[in-house]
Design an enzyme around this catalytic site. Structure first.
Site, PDB file in Angstrom:
ATOM      1  N   CYS A  43       0.820  -1.167   0.140  1.00 47.66           N
ATOM      2  CA  CYS A  43      -0.224   0.087   0.050  1.00 47.66           C
ATOM      3  C   CYS A  43       0.946   1.300   0.195  1.00 47.66           C
ATOM      4  O   CYS A  43       1.880   1.378   0.838  1.00 47.66           O
ATOM      5  CB  CYS A  43      -0.882  -0.031   1.221  1.00 47.66           C
ATOM      6  SG  CYS A  43      -1.979   1.295   1.455  1.00 47.66           S
ATOM      7  N   CYS A  46       0.108   3.142   3.793  1.00 48.63           N
ATOM      8  CA  CYS A  46       0.501   2.585   5.015  1.00 48.63           C
ATOM      9  C   CYS A  46       1.540   1.566   4.907  1.00 48.63           C
ATOM     10  O   CYS A  46       2.086   0.924   5.969  1.00 48.63           O
ATOM     11  CB  CYS A  46      -0.551   2.188   5.833  1.00 48.63           C
ATOM     12  SG  CYS A  46      -1.193   0.598   5.171  1.00 48.63           S
ATOM     13  N   CYS A  91      -7.543  -1.000   1.062  1.00 50.94           N
ATOM     14  CA  CYS A  91      -6.505  -1.646   2.098  1.00 50.94           C
ATOM     15  C   CYS A  91      -7.134  -1.839   3.473  1.00 50.94           C
ATOM     16  O   CYS A  91      -7.818  -0.963   4.290  1.00 50.94           O
ATOM     17  CB  CYS A  91      -5.346  -0.525   2.359  1.00 50.94           C
ATOM     18  SG  CYS A  91      -4.149  -1.124   3.639  1.00 50.94           S
ATOM     19  N   CYS A  94      -5.103   0.832   6.141  1.00 60.03           N
ATOM     20  CA  CYS A  94      -5.435   2.388   6.278  1.00 60.03           C
ATOM     21  C   CYS A  94      -6.953   2.702   5.577  1.00 60.03           C
ATOM     22  O   CYS A  94      -7.409   3.839   5.716  1.00 60.03           O
ATOM     23  CB  CYS A  94      -4.395   3.088   5.802  1.00 60.03           C
ATOM     24  SG  CYS A  94      -4.241   2.867   3.962  1.00 60.03           S
ATOM     25  N   CYS A 114      -8.488  -5.344 -10.000  1.00 62.24           N
ATOM     26  CA  CYS A 114      -7.913  -4.282 -10.888  1.00 62.24           C
ATOM     27  C   CYS A 114      -7.652  -3.056 -10.058  1.00 62.24           C
ATOM     28  O   CYS A 114      -8.357  -2.346  -9.667  1.00 62.24           O
ATOM     29  CB  CYS A 114      -9.106  -3.963 -11.850  1.00 62.24           C
ATOM     30  SG  CYS A 114      -8.794  -2.788 -13.240  1.00 62.24           S
TER      31      CYS A 114
END
Length: 129
Positions: A43, A46, A91, A94, A114
């Site tokens: 990510c 984070c 995510c 976060c 995607c």
């Protein structure tokens, strides 16, 4: 976990637009479309590990695509924007918007995550950078 002003300070404007405002990058603009090395896609907000490189495949859509996420790395919600219903991927750590998941991917999962490349950071496996 962070205030909006903190997110604006640590993310680029495009990362902020995608991760925090549910935006979408233009198709074909992410260098991560072409990333073929072994490693982990993390990510960009984070640094949580989200996708293993072995789950990546070429979907022809213009966005990095994956068969599956790392276990317990992402969450989903219903997205009813743009006069359609899709499954949004975010995510789990976060809450950052990553992209969408569709039921037209390859076996064995049949899924296509995607994902906006700007929402990711690639970390090559040790010794393979």
């Amino acid at each position: 976990m962070r205030t909006e002003s903190e997110w604006r300070r640590i993310l680029s404007p495009e990362q902020y637009r995608v991760l925090r405002r549910h935006g979408t990058e233009r198709a074909g603009t992410s260098p991560l479309n072409y990333e073929k090395r072994a490693g982990t896609f993390r990510c960009a907000g984070c640094d949580a590990p989200l996708y293993a490189s072995g789950a990546k495949f070429e979907s022809g859509t213009g966005w990095p695509s994956f068969r599956e996420a790392v276990e317990n790395a992402v969450g989903t919600s219903t997205d009813r924007s743009f006069f359609m219903t899709r499954t949004e991927v975010h995510c789990r750590r976060c809450g950052g918007h990553l992209g969408h998941v569709f039921d037209d991917g390859p076996l064995p999962t049949g899924k296509r995550h995607c994902i906006n490349g700007v929402a990711l950071r690639f970390e090559p496996d040790a010794g393979r950078a």
